[in-house]
Design a protein around this motif. Structure first.
Motif, PDB file in Angstrom:
ATOM      1  N   PRO A  27       5.664   8.768  -4.601  1.00 44.91           N
ATOM      2  CA  PRO A  27       5.764   7.349  -4.222  1.00 44.91           C
ATOM      3  C   PRO A  27       4.623   6.503  -4.776  1.00 44.91           C
ATOM      4  N   TRP A  28       3.431   7.098  -4.918  1.00 43.29           N
ATOM      5  CA  TRP A  28       2.323   6.325  -5.464  1.00 43.29           C
ATOM      6  C   TRP A  28       2.551   6.026  -6.945  1.00 43.29           C
ATOM      7  N   THR A  29       3.042   6.990  -7.682  1.00 42.83           N
ATOM      8  CA  THR A  29       3.296   6.786  -9.106  1.00 42.83           C
ATOM      9  C   THR A  29       4.380   5.747  -9.332  1.00 42.83           C
ATOM     10  N   MET A  30       5.388   5.743  -8.478  1.00 44.51           N
ATOM     11  CA  MET A  30       6.531   4.855  -8.691  1.00 44.51           C
ATOM     12  C   MET A  30       6.255   3.424  -8.247  1.00 44.51           C
ATOM     13  N   VAL A  31       5.689   3.242  -7.050  1.00 46.57           N
ATOM     14  CA  VAL A  31       5.569   1.879  -6.507  1.00 46.57           C
ATOM     15  C   VAL A  31       4.226   1.583  -5.846  1.00 46.57           C
ATOM     16  N   GLN A  32       3.366   2.574  -5.685  1.00 43.63           N
ATOM     17  CA  GLN A  32       2.041   2.391  -5.087  1.00 43.63           C
ATOM     18  C   GLN A  32       2.101   1.713  -3.713  1.00 43.63           C
ATOM     19  N   GLY A  33       3.117   2.057  -2.952  1.00 40.96           N
ATOM     20  CA  GLY A  33       3.226   1.520  -1.597  1.00 40.96           C
ATOM     21  C   GLY A  33       3.954   0.202  -1.489  1.00 40.96           C
ATOM     22  N   GLY A  34       4.253  -0.441  -2.592  1.00 42.11           N
ATOM     23  CA  GLY A  34       4.927  -1.733  -2.578  1.00 42.11           C
ATOM     24  C   GLY A  34       6.431  -1.582  -2.726  1.00 42.11           C
ATOM     25  N   PRO A  35       7.138  -2.703  -2.835  1.00 37.87           N
ATOM     26  CA  PRO A  35       6.633  -4.078  -2.664  1.00 37.87           C
ATOM     27  C   PRO A  35       6.515  -4.445  -1.180  1.00 37.87           C
ATOM     28  N   ALA A  36       5.500  -5.253  -0.878  1.00 30.47           N
ATOM     29  CA  ALA A  36       5.257  -5.730   0.490  1.00 30.47           C
ATOM     30  C   ALA A  36       5.196  -4.577   1.480  1.00 30.47           C
ATOM     31  N   ARG A  37       4.513  -3.478   1.086  1.00 25.54           N
ATOM     32  CA  ARG A  37       4.311  -2.300   1.929  1.00 25.54           C
ATOM     33  C   ARG A  37       5.615  -1.592   2.287  1.00 25.54           C
ATOM     34  N   ALA A  38       6.675  -1.816   1.544  1.00 24.20           N
ATOM     35  CA  ALA A  38       7.974  -1.224   1.880  1.00 24.20           C
ATOM     36  C   ALA A  38       7.994   0.282   1.695  1.00 24.20           C
ATOM     37  N   THR A  39       7.107   0.815   0.868  1.00 21.28           N
ATOM     38  CA  THR A  39       7.070   2.258   0.634  1.00 21.28           C
ATOM     39  C   THR A  39       5.708   2.856   1.013  1.00 21.28           C
ATOM     40  N   THR A  40       4.947   2.149   1.827  1.00 16.98           N
ATOM     41  CA  THR A  40       3.630   2.638   2.237  1.00 16.98           C
ATOM     42  C   THR A  40       3.785   3.671   3.336  1.00 16.98           C
ATOM     43  N   THR A  41       3.508   4.924   3.014  1.00 14.61           N
ATOM     44  CA  THR A  41       3.523   6.001   3.994  1.00 14.61           C
ATOM     45  C   THR A  41       2.091   6.250   4.474  1.00 14.61           C
ATOM     46  N   LEU A  42       1.926   7.185   5.390  1.00 12.15           N
ATOM     47  CA  LEU A  42       0.591   7.467   5.925  1.00 12.15           C
ATOM     48  C   LEU A  42      -0.352   7.979   4.845  1.00 12.15           C
ATOM     49  N   SER A  43       0.153   8.766   3.914  1.00 14.58           N
ATOM     50  CA  SER A  43      -0.701   9.272   2.835  1.00 14.58           C
ATOM     51  C   SER A  43      -1.212   8.139   1.958  1.00 14.58           C
ATOM     52  N   ILE A  44      -0.333   7.198   1.631  1.00 16.17           N
ATOM     53  CA  ILE A  44      -0.734   6.053   0.820  1.00 16.17           C
ATOM     54  C   ILE A  44      -1.655   5.128   1.604  1.00 16.17           C
ATOM     55  N   THR A  92       8.118   3.736   8.141  1.00 12.02           N
ATOM     56  CA  THR A  92       8.412   4.036   6.733  1.00 12.02           C
ATOM     57  C   THR A  92       8.206   5.516   6.446  1.00 12.02           C
ATOM     58  N   THR A  93       7.146   6.087   7.020  1.00 14.58           N
ATOM     59  CA  THR A  93       6.884   7.514   6.836  1.00 14.58           C
ATOM     60  C   THR A  93       8.016   8.352   7.417  1.00 14.58           C
ATOM     61  N   VAL A  94       8.481   7.982   8.607  1.00 11.93           N
ATOM     62  CA  VAL A  94       9.575   8.721   9.248  1.00 11.93           C
ATOM     63  C   VAL A  94      10.835   8.665   8.394  1.00 11.93           C
ATOM     64  N   ILE A  95      11.167   7.465   7.894  1.00 13.22           N
ATOM     65  CA  ILE A  95      12.367   7.318   7.067  1.00 13.22           C
ATOM     66  C   ILE A  95      12.235   8.132   5.782  1.00 13.22           C
ATOM     67  N   PHE A  96      11.057   8.046   5.166  1.00  9.87           N
ATOM     68  CA  PHE A  96      10.837   8.798   3.927  1.00  9.87           C
ATOM     69  C   PHE A  96      10.920  10.302   4.174  1.00  9.87           C
ATOM     70  N   VAL A  97      10.285  10.771   5.230  1.00 10.31           N
ATOM     71  CA  VAL A  97      10.259  12.212   5.511  1.00 10.31           C
ATOM     72  C   VAL A  97      11.660  12.727   5.820  1.00 10.31           C
ATOM     73  N   LEU A  98      12.391  12.022   6.678  1.00 11.92           N
ATOM     74  CA  LEU A  98      13.732  12.463   7.034  1.00 11.92           C
ATOM     75  C   LEU A  98      14.679  12.397   5.840  1.00 11.92           C
ATOM     76  N   GLY A  99      14.636  11.282   5.113  1.00 13.08           N
ATOM     77  CA  GLY A  99      15.516  11.146   3.948  1.00 13.08           C
ATOM     78  C   GLY A  99      15.200  12.157   2.861  1.00 13.08           C
ATOM     79  N   SER A 100      13.901  12.371   2.617  1.00 17.00           N
ATOM     80  CA  SER A 100      13.486  13.279   1.554  1.00 17.00           C
ATOM     81  C   SER A 100      13.609  14.743   1.955  1.00 17.00           C
ATOM     82  N   THR A 101      13.926  14.995   3.201  1.00 12.46           N
ATOM     83  CA  THR A 101      14.145  16.370   3.657  1.00 12.46           C
ATOM     84  C   THR A 101      15.624  16.667   3.830  1.00 12.46           C
TER      85      THR A 101
END
Length: 296
Positions: free
Chosen positions: A238-255, A76-85
């Motif tokens: 990401p924490w403000t929007m979904v806090q790592g959820g739902p079902a850890r779908a947005t849980t990155t290493l920072s979260i 999830t972290t890799v996808i977020f980092v690559l997409g957000s970059t």
């Protein structure tokens, strides 16, 4: 040279050392000591629930690396980092090229673009949470108005779309940052080479790939690497929007570090994840430093 009370003189090296002592002390107290303390904590079973703890060696690392959720978190972290970059980088490059044309109103558009760069990440998170809200969000209202959907879609409430929504919000937030730095790189490209290529019949695409991009190669790489590093340690949006959820779908290493430390109260395990996270960051930082040295 500097005089001291006993009549002696300090060498230039000694004066230089005295000048860096405040900064060095600040670095040790604020950065180095907490980092080393976190590494030491990763070898313990320290918890916020109990005052005592003991050293358990590599047990935390074994638990973290064998946990299937950790692999998902890394992915999830890799996808977020690559997409957000990549997305804001490409859009920022396109917008920088447009603004670099110097047409009337370009300065105004540049200033307007930079507005959302200075907006706090938490405010941006609330804004996009409202846009993607499944019941009264602007996006659903618009899609219903043009007949594409009949019922509201819980964009942030389903695992298939939550991470995409966070990436879109991050793209909107960071596009001005990429635009500003890439625009600076574009303005350093020699115009005479572009004019000569156009005389030879080169179109815009050829000019970009053969002249503009090679001329600003180092700047483009450095900006991209800085974006990767920034997104790898990003937390607030990401924490403000979904806090790592739902079902850890947005849980990155920072979260993951935050929730392990302050929801599970497991400081030892949190420090372990943080140490692994720091090692990954260090790899990108080394690449960035090498590129910066090559540019110099």
């Amino acid at each position: 040279m500097s005089k001291i009370k006993n009549g002696g003189r300090l060498t230039d090296a000694q004066v230089g050392f005295l000048l860096i002592v405040p900064g060095l002390a600040f670095f040790i107290a604020i950065i180095l000591y907490p980092f080393l303390d976190a590494i030491m904590t990763s070898f313990t079973d320290k918890s916020l629930l109990f005052p005592t703890y003991k050293i358990i060696g590599l047990e935390n690392y074994e638990k973290v690396l064998s946990n299937p959720y950790f692999g998902k978190t890394v992915l999830t972290t890799v996808i977020f980092v690559l997409g957000s970059t990549i997305f804001p980088y490409v859009l920022g490059m396109i917008w920088a090229i447009v603004l670099n044309q110097g047409f009337k109103g370009a300065e105004f558009l540049r200033g307007v673009t930079l507005v959302n760069w200075i907006v706090p990440g938490i405010a941006i998170g609330f804004l996009w949470t409202w846009i993607f809200n499944g019941q009264y969000g602007i996006l659903n209202s618009f899609l219903e108005a043009i007949g594409l959907i009949d019922d509201g879609i819980p964009w942030l409430g389903q695992t298939s779309t939550a991470l995409i929504c966070v990436i879109i919000a991050r793209t909107w937030q960071m596009l001005p940052w990429y635009m500003a730095f890439l625009l600076g790189g574009l303005q350093s490209v020699p115009l005479d080479q572009i004019e000569a290529a156009r005389i030879d019949g080169a179109n815009n695409w050829v000019c970009f790939w053969r002249i503009i991009l090679p001329s600003m190669k180092q700047t483009a790489i450095l900006v991209f690497m800085l974006g990767l590093i920034g997104n790898l340690q990003h937390f607030d949006l990401p924490w403000t929007m979904v806090q790592g959820g739902p079902a850890r779908a947005t849980t990155t290493l920072s979260i993951e570090v935050y929730t392990t430390a302050f929801k599970d109260w497991n400081m030892g395990k949190a420090a372990t994840v943080g140490t692994i996270w720091a090692i990954i960051l260090a790899c990108f930082s080394i690449i960035y430093i090498r590129q910066a040295n090559e540019k110099d």
